[in-house]
Structure formats: C-alpha cells, structure tokens
Design a protein around this motif. Structure first.
Motif, short mmCIF file in Angstrom:
data_model
loop_
_atom_site.label_atom_id
_atom_site.label_comp_id
_atom_site.label_asym_id
_atom_site.label_seq_id
_atom_site.Cartn_x
_atom_site.Cartn_y
_atom_site.Cartn_z
N MET A 1 0.84 -1.20 0.00
CA MET A 1 0.00 0.00 0.00
C MET A 1 0.87 1.24 0.00
N ALA A 2 0.44 2.26 -0.68
CA ALA A 2 1.21 3.49 -0.77
C ALA A 2 1.19 4.24 0.56
N ASP A 3 2.13 5.16 0.72
CA ASP A 3 2.13 6.03 1.88
C ASP A 3 0.90 6.94 1.83
N ALA A 4 0.49 7.40 3.01
CA ALA A 4 -0.65 8.32 3.07
C ALA A 4 -0.29 9.63 2.38
N LEU A 5 -1.31 10.29 1.84
CA LEU A 5 -1.11 11.59 1.23
C LEU A 5 -0.83 12.63 2.31
N PRO A 6 0.02 13.60 2.04
CA PRO A 6 0.20 14.70 3.01
C PRO A 6 -1.11 15.43 3.24
N ARG A 7 -1.32 15.89 4.45
CA ARG A 7 -2.55 16.62 4.74
C ARG A 7 -2.70 17.84 3.85
N ARG A 8 -1.63 18.57 3.65
CA ARG A 8 -1.67 19.75 2.78
C ARG A 8 -1.31 19.30 1.36
N SER A 9 -2.31 18.76 0.67
CA SER A 9 -2.11 18.33 -0.71
C SER A 9 -3.39 18.58 -1.48
N ALA A 10 -3.22 18.89 -2.76
CA ALA A 10 -4.35 19.24 -3.63
C ALA A 10 -4.27 18.39 -4.89
N GLY A 11 -5.38 17.70 -5.19
CA GLY A 11 -5.39 16.77 -6.31
C GLY A 11 -6.39 17.12 -7.38
N LEU A 12 -6.30 16.38 -8.47
CA LEU A 12 -7.16 16.59 -9.63
C LEU A 12 -7.68 15.24 -10.10
N GLY A 13 -8.94 15.21 -10.55
CA GLY A 13 -9.53 13.98 -11.03
C GLY A 13 -8.89 13.52 -12.33
N LEU A 14 -8.53 12.23 -12.37
CA LEU A 14 -7.93 11.64 -13.56
C LEU A 14 -9.07 11.16 -14.47
#
Length: 274
Positions: free
Chosen positions: A1-14
């Motif tokens: 399993m991947a590491d958790a995302l940083p709390r301060r992170s901004a994503g975009l729908g693929l």
C-alpha cells in the motif's frame, strides 16, 4: 500500500479526456490524482499504458462508483478482488465509496440516497466491514447529494456519524454536496460541517454545480467551483483542519491551466488554514 497523502495536498480527477494533458502537465502542478477503479479495471492498450505512466509518477487516490454500499444485492466478491488488485497495483493512497446505493436486481446507473434509519445504519455498516476485510484496508465513505429525501428516523448528521462509528471507517467530506443539499433541503451548511466528526475525515472533495434556481442546485461536476463552496471549504479547514483535497471535474473541461488554477486555490486555502 502506498504512503498516506500529506494533509496539505491538492489533487485533480484523472479523467480519460485529460490523460494527455495530465501526462504533459508541469512538475508540481498537482499533488495527486484520483480515479474510479470501476472505469479502469481491465483496461489495457494505450489507455492502460497512460494510466500506468501517471500512477508511476504521481500518488493515486481511488473513488469507487458501483459497490452499492447501501444496496440490497449481495456485494460482488469478484469485483472486490479486482478492486483490491487495482488498488495494490497502483499503490493507491486512499479508497472511498459513496454512502448510497446504485443497484437492486441490477445496476440503476445513479447514486441513490438511503433512508436515515437504524436498520440502514446496521445494514450499511455491516457491508462496509465486509468491504474493508475484502480490500485489506480502511475505506472512507462520501456524503452524497440527493434531491428527494427517503424516510428519516435520524437526522443526516446522526446517520452518517452512526455508520462511521459502527463500521469503524473514515469520511470523505464532499463540501460541494453539503452546500447543494443545504440549499435544496433548507439546512445550515456551516453547522453541518461543524457537526461532522473531524477525527474521521480522511479527505475532502470540491466541485462545481448548476444553479437551477435560488432554492435548487444540481451537483454536476461540470463547472468551476462556486465562491460559496470555496468559502465553505475554508470553514471546513478552520473547523477540522486541512486534509488532502480533490478538485472534481467530469465534463465541460476547460483548458488544463484553468483546472490547475483551481488546484492552486485549494493550496492557497490550505496555506492560510491553521
């Protein structure tokens, strides 16, 4: 399993319509991507290669569409195995599904609301536990937009909280859905946000909606995020803290720089939050 995302992170729908632009996007344009495994399981060829390229370069979050957590049909064990393989293969940092149902003796091709009852709490929580066992990970459930409210023995806040506790799962708090429902059903969006259990919030979603009328908003994911929703996201950050936040856009795609400007607005709100 991947590491958790940083709390301060901004994503975009693929999304498939954005694949080539996402591959060519400048480094650091977004912190993670999110896709629906349901739309990608079994996809090979050029599309599959592009997905592999993106997931090897960027952290991936996954948001399911068709488990039908609240539905009457048995959970699809084969599909759950395929989903687990997909999440593991792409080292998905998060997996979420909708607090709704979408099948009853066959797919209904919509995310339908559940009755807010104690029986529904037990039914959904039991199915979430099965899903978490099958996937070998905690999942988050998303509050959904709805336009006709089924029977209510509980308020929506109490209903969501009871499921989170009984299933021992997390919450994906969709801020646009809160805003849309608050207008359509006449409640206070800020109070709803404040009543959510902050310790359960794994991530946030924001999206655009359509203004049908002053008292009717339609959750479309086909427009830019409205200022009122940005304000509500800032309130969620101030109340519960920053979490990974995704910009959802499903159609009517503008040029990529316009979407990345909205990703930057998420980052700006995160930077200002305590």
């Amino acid at each position: 399993m991947a590491d958790a995302l940083p709390r301060r992170s901004a994503g975009l729908g693929l999304r498939r319509a954005l694949l080539d632009q996402l591959i060519e996007a400048p480094a650091g344009a977004f912190d993670f991507l999110e896709c629906a495994p349901d739309n990608w399981i079994g996809v090979g060829g050029a599309l599959g290669e592009k997905l592999e390229a993106l997931s090897s370069r960027h952290p991936l979050s996954c948001h399911g569409l068709s488990l039908s957590l609240g539905g009457p049909d048995p959970l699809d064990a084969g599909f759950l195995r395929q989903t687990r393989d997909f999440l593991d293969r792409h080292r998905a940092a998060l997996y979420s599904e909708h607090l709704s149902y979408c099948s009853a003796d066959g797919h209904l091709y919509d995310l339908l609301p559940l009755p807010f009852t104690f029986d529904a709490v037990r039914h959904v929580a039991g199915r979430i536990a099965q899903v978490q066992d099958a996937l070998g990970r905690r999942i988050a459930i998303e509050n959904v937009s709805y336009y006709a409210a089924p029977y209510r023995a509980l308020g929506e806040v109490e209903f969501i909280g009871a499921i989170l506790r009984e299933a021992d799962c997390d919450l994906l708090l969709d801020v646009n859905n809160v805003f849309v429902n608050a207008i359509n059903h006449g409640y206070d969006a800020r109070a709803f946000i404040e009543a959510m259990p902050g310790e359960r919030i794994a991530s946030y979603h924001v999206a655009g909606h359509y203004d049908e009328a002053d008292d009717l908003k339609i959750d479309t994911h086909g427009a830019a995020v409205k200022d009122d929703v940005w304000t509500l996201l800032a309130h969620a950050y101030a109340t519960h803290g920053v979490r990974p936040t995704l910009l959802e856009r499903d159609f009517n795609f503008p040029p990529l720089p316009a979407l990345l400007a909205e990703v930057e607005r998420i980052r700006a709100l995160q930077a200002k939050a305590p």
